[in-house]
Design an enzyme around this catalytic site. Sequence first.
Site, PDB file in Angstrom:
ATOM      1  N   LEU A 198       0.834  -1.074  -0.014  1.00 19.12           N
ATOM      2  CA  LEU A 198      -0.155  -0.242   0.083  1.00 19.12           C
ATOM      3  C   LEU A 198       0.777   1.212  -0.097  1.00 19.12           C
ATOM      4  O   LEU A 198       2.065   1.230   0.698  1.00 19.12           O
ATOM      5  CB  LEU A 198      -1.040  -0.050   1.060  1.00 19.12           C
ATOM      6  CG  LEU A 198      -1.613   1.215   1.801  1.00 19.12           C
ATOM      7  CD1 LEU A 198      -2.817   1.022   2.522  1.00 19.12           C
ATOM      8  CD2 LEU A 198      -0.694   2.293   2.584  1.00 19.12           C
ATOM      9  N   ASP A 232       0.312   5.637  -1.174  1.00 19.27           N
ATOM     10  CA  ASP A 232      -0.583   6.913  -1.061  1.00 19.27           C
ATOM     11  C   ASP A 232      -2.125   6.498  -0.855  1.00 19.27           C
ATOM     12  O   ASP A 232      -2.801   5.728  -1.522  1.00 19.27           O
ATOM     13  CB  ASP A 232      -0.456   7.880  -2.141  1.00 19.27           C
ATOM     14  CG  ASP A 232       0.697   8.173  -2.674  1.00 19.27           C
ATOM     15  OD1 ASP A 232       1.735   7.400  -2.153  1.00 19.27           O
ATOM     16  OD2 ASP A 232       1.030   8.635  -3.595  1.00 19.27           O
ATOM     17  N   GLN A 252      -3.257   3.440  -3.111  1.00 26.55           N
ATOM     18  CA  GLN A 252      -2.179   2.810  -3.966  1.00 26.55           C
ATOM     19  C   GLN A 252      -1.784   1.456  -3.576  1.00 26.55           C
ATOM     20  O   GLN A 252      -1.388   1.324  -2.448  1.00 26.55           O
ATOM     21  CB  GLN A 252      -0.770   3.742  -4.204  1.00 26.55           C
ATOM     22  CG  GLN A 252      -1.200   4.934  -4.767  1.00 26.55           C
ATOM     23  CD  GLN A 252      -1.039   4.743  -6.342  1.00 26.55           C
ATOM     24  OE1 GLN A 252      -0.037   4.656  -7.058  1.00 26.55           O
ATOM     25  NE2 GLN A 252      -2.338   4.998  -6.892  1.00 26.55           N
ATOM     26  N   ASP A 287      -0.305  13.238  -9.942  1.00 26.02           N
ATOM     27  CA  ASP A 287      -1.006  13.449  -8.636  1.00 26.02           C
ATOM     28  C   ASP A 287      -2.237  14.390  -8.551  1.00 26.02           C
ATOM     29  O   ASP A 287      -1.959  15.471  -7.653  1.00 26.02           O
ATOM     30  CB  ASP A 287       0.012  13.479  -7.526  1.00 26.02           C
ATOM     31  CG  ASP A 287       1.088  12.549  -7.386  1.00 26.02           C
ATOM     32  OD1 ASP A 287       0.657  11.192  -7.844  1.00 26.02           O
ATOM     33  OD2 ASP A 287       2.174  12.518  -6.897  1.00 26.02           O
ATOM     34  N   TYR A 309      -1.606   5.669 -11.132  1.00 22.50           N
ATOM     35  CA  TYR A 309      -0.920   6.202 -10.071  1.00 22.50           C
ATOM     36  C   TYR A 309      -1.963   7.305  -9.180  1.00 22.50           C
ATOM     37  O   TYR A 309      -3.173   7.393  -9.554  1.00 22.50           O
ATOM     38  CB  TYR A 309       0.277   6.935 -10.607  1.00 22.50           C
ATOM     39  CG  TYR A 309       1.609   6.512 -10.535  1.00 22.50           C
ATOM     40  CD1 TYR A 309       1.427   5.049 -10.550  1.00 22.50           C
ATOM     41  CD2 TYR A 309       2.867   6.864 -10.941  1.00 22.50           C
ATOM     42  CE1 TYR A 309       2.648   4.294 -10.691  1.00 22.50           C
ATOM     43  CE2 TYR A 309       3.855   6.135 -11.003  1.00 22.50           C
ATOM     44  CZ  TYR A 309       3.598   4.707 -10.728  1.00 22.50           C
ATOM     45  OH  TYR A 309       4.993   4.108 -10.914  1.00 22.50           O
TER      46      TYR A 309
END
Length: 530
Positions: free
Chosen positions: A45, A47, A63, A168, A106
């Site tokens: 795991l 973000d 994530q 992001d 992402y």
Amino acid sequence: MNMTREQKYRLLRQAEPGELERLAKQADGCGWRQTYHIQPHAGLLNDPNGFAYYNGKYHLFYQWFPLGTDHGMKYWYHVVSTDLASWTDAGIGLEPGGPYDSHGAYSGSAIEKDGRLYLMYTGNTRDENWIRRPYQCLAIMDETGAITKRELPVLSNVPGGYTDHFRDPKVWKDGDSYWCVIGAQRSDLTGAAVLYRSPDLLDWTFAGEIKTSLPDFGYMWECPDYFELDGAGLLLLCPQGVEPEGEHFRNIYQSGYLLGDPLNTKNGTFKHGAFAELDRGFDFYAPQTTEGPGGQRILVGWMGLPDLTYPTDDRGWAHCLTLPRELSLRGGRLIQRPAAGLRNLRGESRSFSAAWADGRRSFDGIEGTAYELLVAITPAHPSAFDVGHADGLPESGSGRFGVEFRTGAEERTVLTYDAGSRTVTLDRSRSGPPLSPDYGTTRSCTLGGEPGDTAVEFRLFVDTSSVEIFVNDGEEVFTARLFPDSASTGITFFADGGSAAFKGSYWPYNAGAIPRGLPAGLADYGKVRP
Ligand code: FRU
């Protein structure tokens, strides 16, 4: 660990039969599994993503690389909560592997529009020469929880002046416009955050860079977040490549905020104060915030950092998320308090209250591996406690006071408050197997407050392999992974070179707040829905 590139960039559907189940079984048998923190069933795991209050529930994704503890092919995994304390599994949120996210879905964020939840994320791709190319992609979740990826990205190009480290997206709405901030690296290899504007979340126009007073602050800014709180503007960012400075910036990468006037979206100007760390501990990165139904601003972070190894890496799983924190401002500072709903995890409380000079005390029934512990420490002159001392004792308010927890035959994690200097130190040098000792085994910070303030309050959330410490009702937070033995359950309070009153409460935390066991059909994207 140490998988080949081919192994790392496999989709779940390319796994060997039973591979995920084997990994999940290995993880399940690991003694360091958390009891109330969000953690992967198997694999890695990182973000938190897509955090949103939608349709009466908190939706949170993370994530996830399912097939090992390396940073490989990233999925979004989905969990749901009504109180930010207990979570249920909602299965895979985003599966990578399409033309625009061939090497990972992402990080990104979520926002509600017309009754649906829009997920904007970075599609990571690599060509045959392993050259990275990022796309900003969109997926839409309907009220049944079904998520559909849009075929084409909403942003296919990195604007001139920036490298392929461009990712992001964090979206918000202001009036009729949607905005997003994206983490970037300039062509001169300095970090930045850029802005885009859209009328509908589909059509995005580049609106320039956020102009901060940090033109040369690290080589990349990951996971930016912008929001307003009580009329102030806050820009969260994770700069990489910032050098340590005294008590500050001791971790491999930093995560902090700039507090200032609201962002001027017309020209990108952001007037702000100094960069401040969100967390003073060892393991905190890539936080993301959302707005709750009462307008409250809630933050969740990754309790880990890139490019470090952790003791569970060879046990089938790695990392967890932090507890959600509620943000507010007090005296020009950001205050972070544990989300109110966490009280739902409390078992029966036990209280304690005692005062002593130089020495250590434990209290019956106050020990464990998963609990909340609140302690207020008030240093005072020893005579106040009638302990039979007289002259020659330290002045009122000096001394070192604190708590040792997860103590066992050889182990202890030590939280110390030095009343003279108002310094708080967390020492994990004896917390179990060493953790990135190159980055030090202690973290310290000096508290604010008026001269003469000597008291301190600690609120600890201890789980099987972590601690989160809220100091003085959210003035500072220390987050750390710890990997002690399950038999190291003790809690001891100490006074060293002075006297103090210790008063507090303890609540064991109930297991069952987080999902256990691999949900059936996990690999079938879209089938596992709440
Ligand atoms: C931060 C980060 C993000 C990226 C994601 C990939 O930890 O590197 O910048 O989107 O992780 O998993």
